[in-house]
Design a protein around this motif. Sequence first.
Motif, PDB file in Angstrom:
ATOM      1  N   LEU A 197       0.765  -1.244   0.000  1.00  0.00           N
ATOM      2  CA  LEU A 197       0.000   0.000   0.000  1.00  0.00           C
ATOM      3  C   LEU A 197       0.802   1.303   0.000  1.00  0.00           C
ATOM      4  N   PRO A 198       2.007   1.390   0.562  1.00  0.00           N
ATOM      5  CA  PRO A 198       2.692   2.687   0.553  1.00  0.00           C
ATOM      6  C   PRO A 198       2.809   3.266  -0.857  1.00  0.00           C
ATOM      7  N   ASP A 199       2.519   4.557  -0.990  1.00  0.00           N
ATOM      8  CA  ASP A 199       2.536   5.207  -2.295  1.00  0.00           C
ATOM      9  C   ASP A 199       3.918   5.157  -2.924  1.00  0.00           C
ATOM     10  N   PRO A 200       4.025   4.756  -4.190  1.00  0.00           N
ATOM     11  CA  PRO A 200       5.316   4.866  -4.875  1.00  0.00           C
ATOM     12  C   PRO A 200       5.625   6.318  -5.194  1.00  0.00           C
ATOM     13  N   VAL A 201       6.905   6.602  -5.351  1.00  0.00           N
ATOM     14  CA  VAL A 201       7.381   7.938  -5.713  1.00  0.00           C
ATOM     15  C   VAL A 201       7.575   7.984  -7.223  1.00  0.00           C
ATOM     16  N   LEU A 202       7.009   8.996  -7.866  1.00  0.00           N
ATOM     17  CA  LEU A 202       7.177   9.175  -9.306  1.00  0.00           C
ATOM     18  C   LEU A 202       8.393  10.057  -9.558  1.00  0.00           C
ATOM     19  N   LEU A 203       9.383   9.523 -10.295  1.00  0.00           N
ATOM     20  CA  LEU A 203      10.580  10.285 -10.663  1.00  0.00           C
ATOM     21  C   LEU A 203      10.508  10.629 -12.142  1.00  0.00           C
ATOM     22  N   PRO A 204      10.163  11.876 -12.479  1.00  0.00           N
ATOM     23  CA  PRO A 204      10.126  12.271 -13.890  1.00  0.00           C
ATOM     24  C   PRO A 204      11.507  12.197 -14.515  1.00  0.00           C
ATOM     25  N   GLN A 205      11.557  11.821 -15.797  1.00  0.00           N
ATOM     26  CA  GLN A 205      12.832  11.663 -16.490  1.00  0.00           C
ATOM     27  C   GLN A 205      12.892  12.554 -17.708  1.00  0.00           C
ATOM     28  N   ASP A 206      14.097  12.749 -18.237  1.00  0.00           N
ATOM     29  CA  ASP A 206      14.270  13.516 -19.468  1.00  0.00           C
ATOM     30  C   ASP A 206      13.496  12.873 -20.601  1.00  0.00           C
ATOM     31  N   ASP A 207      12.884  13.692 -21.423  1.00  0.00           N
ATOM     32  CA  ASP A 207      12.330  13.206 -22.692  1.00  0.00           C
ATOM     33  C   ASP A 207      12.281  14.373 -23.664  1.00  0.00           C
ATOM     34  N   ALA A 208      11.715  14.149 -24.812  1.00  0.00           N
ATOM     35  CA  ALA A 208      11.725  15.170 -25.860  1.00  0.00           C
ATOM     36  C   ALA A 208      10.884  16.381 -25.500  1.00  0.00           C
ATOM     37  N   ASP A 209      10.015  16.249 -24.515  1.00  0.00           N
ATOM     38  CA  ASP A 209       9.096  17.331 -24.200  1.00  0.00           C
ATOM     39  C   ASP A 209       9.644  18.313 -23.188  1.00  0.00           C
ATOM     40  N   GLY A 210      10.709  17.997 -22.514  1.00  0.00           N
ATOM     41  CA  GLY A 210      11.199  18.953 -21.528  1.00  0.00           C
ATOM     42  C   GLY A 210      12.252  18.359 -20.632  1.00  0.00           C
ATOM     43  N   ALA A 211      12.695  19.151 -19.674  1.00  0.00           N
ATOM     44  CA  ALA A 211      13.732  18.741 -18.738  1.00  0.00           C
ATOM     45  C   ALA A 211      13.117  17.951 -17.607  1.00  0.00           C
ATOM     46  N   PRO A 212      13.944  17.290 -16.777  1.00  0.00           N
ATOM     47  CA  PRO A 212      13.407  16.532 -15.655  1.00  0.00           C
ATOM     48  C   PRO A 212      12.526  17.407 -14.770  1.00  0.00           C
ATOM     49  N   GLY A 213      11.390  16.854 -14.388  1.00  0.00           N
ATOM     50  CA  GLY A 213      10.507  17.546 -13.475  1.00  0.00           C
ATOM     51  C   GLY A 213       9.531  18.474 -14.161  1.00  0.00           C
ATOM     52  N   THR A 214       9.655  18.682 -15.482  1.00  0.00           N
ATOM     53  CA  THR A 214       8.697  19.523 -16.179  1.00  0.00           C
ATOM     54  C   THR A 214       7.606  18.660 -16.778  1.00  0.00           C
ATOM     55  N   ARG A 238       1.525  14.791 -10.735  1.00  0.00           N
ATOM     56  CA  ARG A 238       1.734  15.141 -12.140  1.00  0.00           C
ATOM     57  C   ARG A 238       1.449  13.903 -12.979  1.00  0.00           C
ATOM     58  N   ARG A 239       1.244  14.124 -14.259  1.00  0.00           N
ATOM     59  CA  ARG A 239       0.886  13.010 -15.134  1.00  0.00           C
ATOM     60  C   ARG A 239       2.096  12.104 -15.373  1.00  0.00           C
ATOM     61  N   PRO A 240       2.001  10.826 -15.038  1.00  0.00           N
ATOM     62  CA  PRO A 240       3.109   9.901 -15.334  1.00  0.00           C
ATOM     63  C   PRO A 240       3.286   9.746 -16.843  1.00  0.00           C
ATOM     64  N   ARG A 241       4.541   9.582 -17.254  1.00  0.00           N
ATOM     65  CA  ARG A 241       4.861   9.440 -18.665  1.00  0.00           C
ATOM     66  C   ARG A 241       5.731   8.219 -18.890  1.00  0.00           C
ATOM     67  N   THR A 242       5.685   7.711 -20.107  1.00  0.00           N
ATOM     68  CA  THR A 242       6.596   6.643 -20.487  1.00  0.00           C
ATOM     69  C   THR A 242       8.043   7.100 -20.265  1.00  0.00           C
ATOM     70  N   GLY A 243       8.818   6.260 -19.615  1.00  0.00           N
ATOM     71  CA  GLY A 243      10.204   6.593 -19.298  1.00  0.00           C
ATOM     72  C   GLY A 243      10.411   7.074 -17.884  1.00  0.00           C
ATOM     73  N   ASP A 244       9.348   7.532 -17.218  1.00  0.00           N
ATOM     74  CA  ASP A 244       9.466   7.914 -15.814  1.00  0.00           C
ATOM     75  C   ASP A 244       9.746   6.673 -14.957  1.00  0.00           C
ATOM     76  N   LEU A 245      10.293   6.903 -13.786  1.00  0.00           N
ATOM     77  CA  LEU A 245      10.548   5.812 -12.846  1.00  0.00           C
ATOM     78  C   LEU A 245       9.526   5.843 -11.711  1.00  0.00           C
ATOM     79  N   LEU A 246       9.131   4.675 -11.254  1.00  0.00           N
ATOM     80  CA  LEU A 246       8.319   4.519 -10.049  1.00  0.00           C
ATOM     81  C   LEU A 246       9.170   3.825  -8.998  1.00  0.00           C
ATOM     82  N   VAL A 247       9.292   4.444  -7.840  1.00  0.00           N
ATOM     83  CA  VAL A 247      10.094   3.883  -6.758  1.00  0.00           C
ATOM     84  C   VAL A 247       9.161   3.506  -5.615  1.00  0.00           C
TER      85      VAL A 247
END
Length: 467
Positions: A362-379, A414-423
Amino acid sequence: MAVNDAHRPTLPALPDEATDRVLASGLLPELAHAFGGPFHFLLPDAFDASLRAAREALDAAGVDGFVYFAKKANKAAVFVERAAAGGAGVDVASVAELREALGHGVRGEHLVVTGPAKDRTLLHLAVQHGALIAVDALDELDTLITGVLTGGVRPARVLLRVLPPAQPHSRFGLDEAELATALERCVRAGDALRMEGFSFHLSGYALQPRADLAARLVELCLKARVQGLEASRISIGGGLPISYTDADSWHTFLAEHDSRHYHAGKTFHTGDFYPYHSPVAGAGALAALLATRPEGHARPLSALLREAGVLLLLEPGRALLHQAGATVFRIQGVKERDGYLILTVDGTSLSLSEQWFNSEYLPDPVLLPQDDADGAPGTSPPGTSSPGTFPASVGASTCLESDLLTWRKIPFPRRPRTGDLLVYPNTAGYQMDSNESPFHDLALPPKIVVDRTDRPRPRWRLDRHFT
């Protein structure tokens, strides 16, 4: 597709400084790229801290004790190595576990062998190396006595495992009649066998039943000494709870969650969930147990142990692995369905083992945004900056409809995207490898040991467990 839903239940994990440093270091994306799939990272310093805290609780209560790490809680070699370096023992239940513990530095006399119907090879190795053996049945005891008498090896060191009266249908342990017979056979075996005491394992995490049964085992030790047996120690197994979240979050979650909050309307029974919050946890739970007054006694358990001169043995698994690791997946697909997202990650639910209890982690996973063509990490890319949350369930990369890591619609900020990490946080205790298998010929996630988190760039290595 942001959703304004203030009542969607969450379960934030307790903060952990070492884990947060790893998440912030930039190391995880590189490891995900290097290994091409899910992986676990381990924080052995947390294991050391938990082991120290357990010993401090024993010392504070004035109780002589010895801690065995329950190896079944995690297969990683690093925790066995840390147990050996810290002077602790290891609880094993198979020939392979025994050999691995010896191979990673644990002394034979610091092993306790548990589990039912142990085969002759395991019993022979246990006796040869001076390990303590928790005897679960009369035929097992007979095998030990016969083998020692005819094999010319050292005496077998045994504990007699007691069937808990409150769990009469358990398949483990000796009932009253069997226990009386076992004691008679131990007396007749003479110097071929050392009957060092008694043990039990209880389901659940309540402290009062453990204190009550421990007091009964102390009384059994005193009676066994009258028969000429050593009976100097008792093992109360594991079962020390840990807390994954705070009290308010846990009670709010239990009050609010229902089938609407899960993919496909799945229903979970609250009683099947692990108690993700405990008022006392880890070493605090041990201290509370020792301070508990067993039923029918005027003094706490600690006083009974001291007065009887009984050594307390512990076999914690999860309680030594609190905050000692996490599990990382990469999102490889995102699908919208009925007002929420379904994320597909590069692994399976077998790496989050609550499914074996018809439950989920049950503990919530952490979403780690990653670089992609749409912007820098965290955008966020265009169209994803609307207010609210982005509820998403997490599915596995298999063809099984029921293979979900998280059925719950987690409200991501934020919206999860392909390439993001779930921890997924705090998974070292039983979660990360109890049920893993190479289903679909997917490789088992490797374990990465992070030895130093107090550097700008954490130092890491592969764990030495390769099976």
